[in-house]
Structures are given as structure tokens and as C-alpha cells.
Design a protein around this motif. Sequence first.
Motif, mmCIF file in Angstrom:
data_model
loop_
_atom_site.group_PDB
_atom_site.id
_atom_site.type_symbol
_atom_site.label_atom_id
_atom_site.label_comp_id
_atom_site.label_asym_id
_atom_site.label_seq_id
_atom_site.Cartn_x
_atom_site.Cartn_y
_atom_site.Cartn_z
ATOM 1 N N GLN A 62 0.353 -1.685 0.000
ATOM 2 C CA GLN A 62 0.103 -0.009 0.290
ATOM 3 C C GLN A 62 0.878 1.094 -0.090
ATOM 4 O OE1 GLN A 62 -2.548 -0.909 3.911
ATOM 5 N NE2 GLN A 62 -3.644 -2.508 2.532
ATOM 6 N N GLY A 63 1.552 0.495 0.806
ATOM 7 C CA GLY A 63 2.498 2.468 0.572
ATOM 8 C C GLY A 63 3.173 2.440 -0.642
ATOM 9 N N THR A 64 3.959 1.493 -1.413
ATOM 10 C CA THR A 64 4.385 1.340 -2.881
ATOM 11 C C THR A 64 3.045 2.410 -3.137
ATOM 12 O OG1 THR A 64 5.975 -0.459 -2.685
ATOM 13 C CG2 THR A 64 5.108 0.763 -4.965
ATOM 14 N N SER A 65 2.238 2.091 -3.509
ATOM 15 C CA SER A 65 0.992 2.486 -4.694
ATOM 16 C C SER A 65 0.885 3.857 -3.495
ATOM 17 C CB SER A 65 -0.299 1.736 -3.547
ATOM 18 O OG SER A 65 -1.298 2.848 -4.690
ATOM 19 N N GLU A 66 0.783 4.245 -2.834
ATOM 20 C CA GLU A 66 0.640 5.691 -2.227
ATOM 21 C C GLU A 66 2.109 6.716 -3.417
ATOM 22 O OE1 GLU A 66 0.286 8.437 1.811
ATOM 23 O OE2 GLU A 66 0.200 6.345 1.610
ATOM 24 N N PHE A 67 3.040 6.292 -2.805
ATOM 25 C CA PHE A 67 4.117 7.375 -2.960
ATOM 26 C C PHE A 67 5.319 6.854 -4.653
ATOM 27 C CE2 PHE A 67 4.617 6.642 1.791
ATOM 28 C CZ PHE A 67 3.822 8.155 1.614
ATOM 29 N N MET A 68 4.526 5.797 -5.680
ATOM 30 C CA MET A 68 5.173 5.409 -6.479
ATOM 31 C C MET A 68 4.790 6.261 -7.669
ATOM 32 S SD MET A 68 3.337 2.376 -7.980
ATOM 33 C CE MET A 68 1.007 2.104 -8.336
ATOM 34 N N LEU A 69 3.716 7.162 -6.934
ATOM 35 C CA LEU A 69 3.020 7.758 -8.381
ATOM 36 C C LEU A 69 4.555 9.097 -8.516
ATOM 37 C CD1 LEU A 69 -0.671 8.427 -7.986
ATOM 38 C CD2 LEU A 69 0.781 7.389 -9.964
ATOM 39 N N VAL A 70 5.405 9.248 -7.674
ATOM 40 C CA VAL A 70 5.983 10.484 -7.895
ATOM 41 C C VAL A 70 7.094 9.846 -8.702
ATOM 42 C CG1 VAL A 70 7.763 11.290 -6.723
ATOM 43 C CG2 VAL A 70 6.190 10.699 -5.192
ATOM 44 N N GLY A 71 6.954 8.968 -9.805
ATOM 45 C CA GLY A 71 7.904 8.644 -10.836
ATOM 46 C C GLY A 71 6.971 8.063 -12.060
ATOM 47 N N LEU A 72 6.031 7.937 -11.788
ATOM 48 C CA LEU A 72 4.828 7.831 -13.063
ATOM 49 C C LEU A 72 3.979 8.629 -13.311
ATOM 50 C CD1 LEU A 72 3.128 4.330 -11.721
ATOM 51 C CD2 LEU A 72 5.486 4.532 -12.814
ATOM 52 N N VAL A 73 3.832 10.640 -12.967
ATOM 53 C CA VAL A 73 3.231 11.159 -13.290
ATOM 54 C C VAL A 73 3.336 11.783 -14.743
ATOM 55 C CG1 VAL A 73 3.106 14.076 -12.638
ATOM 56 C CG2 VAL A 73 3.020 11.870 -11.097
ATOM 57 N N PRO A 74 5.169 11.885 -15.225
ATOM 58 C CA PRO A 74 4.942 11.894 -16.989
ATOM 59 C C PRO A 74 4.772 11.386 -17.507
ATOM 60 C CG PRO A 74 6.901 12.325 -15.258
ATOM 61 C CD PRO A 74 6.107 11.462 -14.744
ATOM 62 N N GLY A 75 4.319 9.470 -17.192
ATOM 63 C CA GLY A 75 3.860 8.551 -18.543
ATOM 64 C C GLY A 75 2.416 8.766 -18.091
#
Length: 388
Positions: free
Chosen positions: A15-28
Motif C-alpha cells: 500500500q505504501g508503494t502504491s501511495e508514493f510510486m506516482l512520484v515517478g509515474l506522473v510523466p507517463g
Amino acid sequence: MPLFVYVLSLAVFAQGTSEFMLVGLVPGIAHDMSVSVAAAASLTSAYAIGMIVGAPPMAALSARWPRRRALAGFLAAFIVVHVIGAVTASFPVLFGTRIVAAIVNAGFLAVAMSVATALTVPAEQARAPAILLSGVTLSCVAGVPAGAMLGDRSGWRSAFWAVAALCLPALALVFRSAPASAARHHDVSIRQEARELRSRPVQLALTLAALVNGATFATFAYLAVIATDIAHLPDSAVPGLLAAFGAGAFIGVTAAGRIGDGQLRRGLILTLYALPAGWAVLAATGARTAPLFVVTIIQGGLSFGIGSTLVNRVMFVASRAPSLSGSFATVALNAGAFLGPLLAGIATATTHDYRDAAWVSAVLAATAAVVIVVSRRRATHADVTEAR
């Protein structure tokens, strides 16, 4: 420590991965769904808002459910919304899945904190919240960088599929190992537990948790741009810097779990006083690579160590609210995680210097130190008045 506490930590890691992973996924996400970068970045805010709004009602709703049903239900819903997010072509639907994921995450975390504390003996109860939070810190060390790399190589949707897959073994273990007991109707009074929010010790612990976490994420949200735009590091160095922060956080949470007992002891207070100085040093030296990495590790350890101790403090002073105390802590942490980056965004938009995010962190941490000084002086004054 019961093995099931580590099972819960595995789910918290996902769940923590899901919460914070968007930091690196925003451009895509922005490119794939033809939306602005700002719109894609708002998915992070949507998650934080869902955590804040969802924690108390989800904890209250599940208070009388069997613990196994509550934990499995929340975790299954978390998997489903990630599958929907991975396949949808609609940005509003994706936005909605982030809110729902956050709400069920908040519910899971609130129940998990209560279950973990209830399963441990009194001498080890300080370690239970720390072990759960270690799942979050491990997501910073491994999950977030891995999500960014996976998204870069296979597209952002693959990261959503990976989170869903990561939850499956945790779900199976919850079905197998979770306690099936439920609180009886007369054992749980949500209204009575909610009254604990009026308690000054609870309010102090929640305020400190929100301020410290706000300071943490004000800078964490800008670490990548500080590294690339201020320190002029290559993009490939960003996962390493994020992992360095996560490694420090893991050390801090582990240490806090071994020495914390829910009391505001001198060591914790002195560490809290040192926190704003550390953020000020990062702001002043962020343009140089070596100091940036070193201070990032130190601040990760201090921030998450103090944060973990304050979560345990909330659970300790709100012991008469066993069903809702976890949700109290969840709301405080995510209120900070939402407000910190918001204030940092306002500051950096005004000055156009990303290092000012660290100055915002310093101010928030200093405010926490002032709050605890004032509260201790009031407590001392009250003791003297009562003695007279």
C-alpha cells in the motif's frame, strides 16, 4: 513479536508503494492519458485526501466486524481498484480509483494498528506500530524506485499490476492467519471513543505527528527536482537518492520500535529539536552531491523515527479508543503529508528555488518543537498550581 504482525507489514509495504510510486509515474500518466502534468500529479493529492477522509469512518464501520473479514475485505478492495486503474482509459476513473484505494488503505491501516497492538504483549506494544510503519519505509527504499523503473520500462500501468500482485500473498495470509474474533456490540462505543479526541494528550500527539510528517513530505516531494535542478545530478541518480532517504527512514523506524514506549521522553524531545536544524542544513547544502545524500539519510532516519514514536504515542494516550486510535494517527500523518507539499509548492512557486521546500520543512519542524515546549511549560505550571 507475532508472525502475523509481519504479514500486516507486507500489506502495508504494498500500500505504501502504491501511495508514493506516482512520484515517478506522473510523466507517463500525463502523456498516455493526454492530461497536463499538474493533473497527473493531482493523483497524489487525491490519495492523501482519501486517507484523511476515509480513516475514521472506515475504522468506525469495521469496529464490530470480525478482524479477518475487515482486513481481508479492505485488502481485496485495494486489489480490485488497482486492477481497474491498470486497465482504464479514463482519467476521471483513474482519479476515482486513487480515492477509493486510499479510503480502503486507511481502513486497513486503522484495523491493522489495532490488531497488531492487541496481539502483542505489553512489553512489545511499542514495536508493533513501528513494524507496520517499516512497511512504508521499505516501500520508499525498494518499492518506489522499483515502481519508477518498472513504469519507465513497461509503462505506468505495469506498476499498478505489480501492486495488485504484491497484495495477493498478503491477502492469502490474512485469510489463513488473521484473528477471526470480533468485538461484541456492547464492547465498542464509537461515540465514546471519538470523545478521546478532546483529550489534550491526544491532541498534542496528533498535532506533533501532523507537523513532523508535514515537514518530512514537504521536502520528500521535491527531492527529485532538488537533485536534478539544484545539484545537477542525472535523472538516473534520483532512485538512489530516494532509496537513501528510505534507508535512513528504515533505520529510524527500527530504532524507534526498539526504544520507544509511548512516552515523550527526553531523548525524543532532543531529537525533535534537532530536526529543523537538519532541514536547514539540507536547504543550505542541497546544491552539493555528498552533503545532499548524507543529510537526506540523516533526515530520513530522524523524521521517520520521530514519526513512528509519535504514532505509538497516539496509540498510548488514546488507549481508551482501541478501534479508532489507529485512524486518529492515520489522519494526522496524512494531513501532514498533504499540507507539507502544498506549502512547499506555494513557497517554491513564489521563489522559483526548490531548496525552499526544505526551509518549509524546517519551519514546520520548528513549529513542532515550539508546540512541545509550550505544552511542557503548561504541564509544569499546572503541576505547581495543583501542589499549592
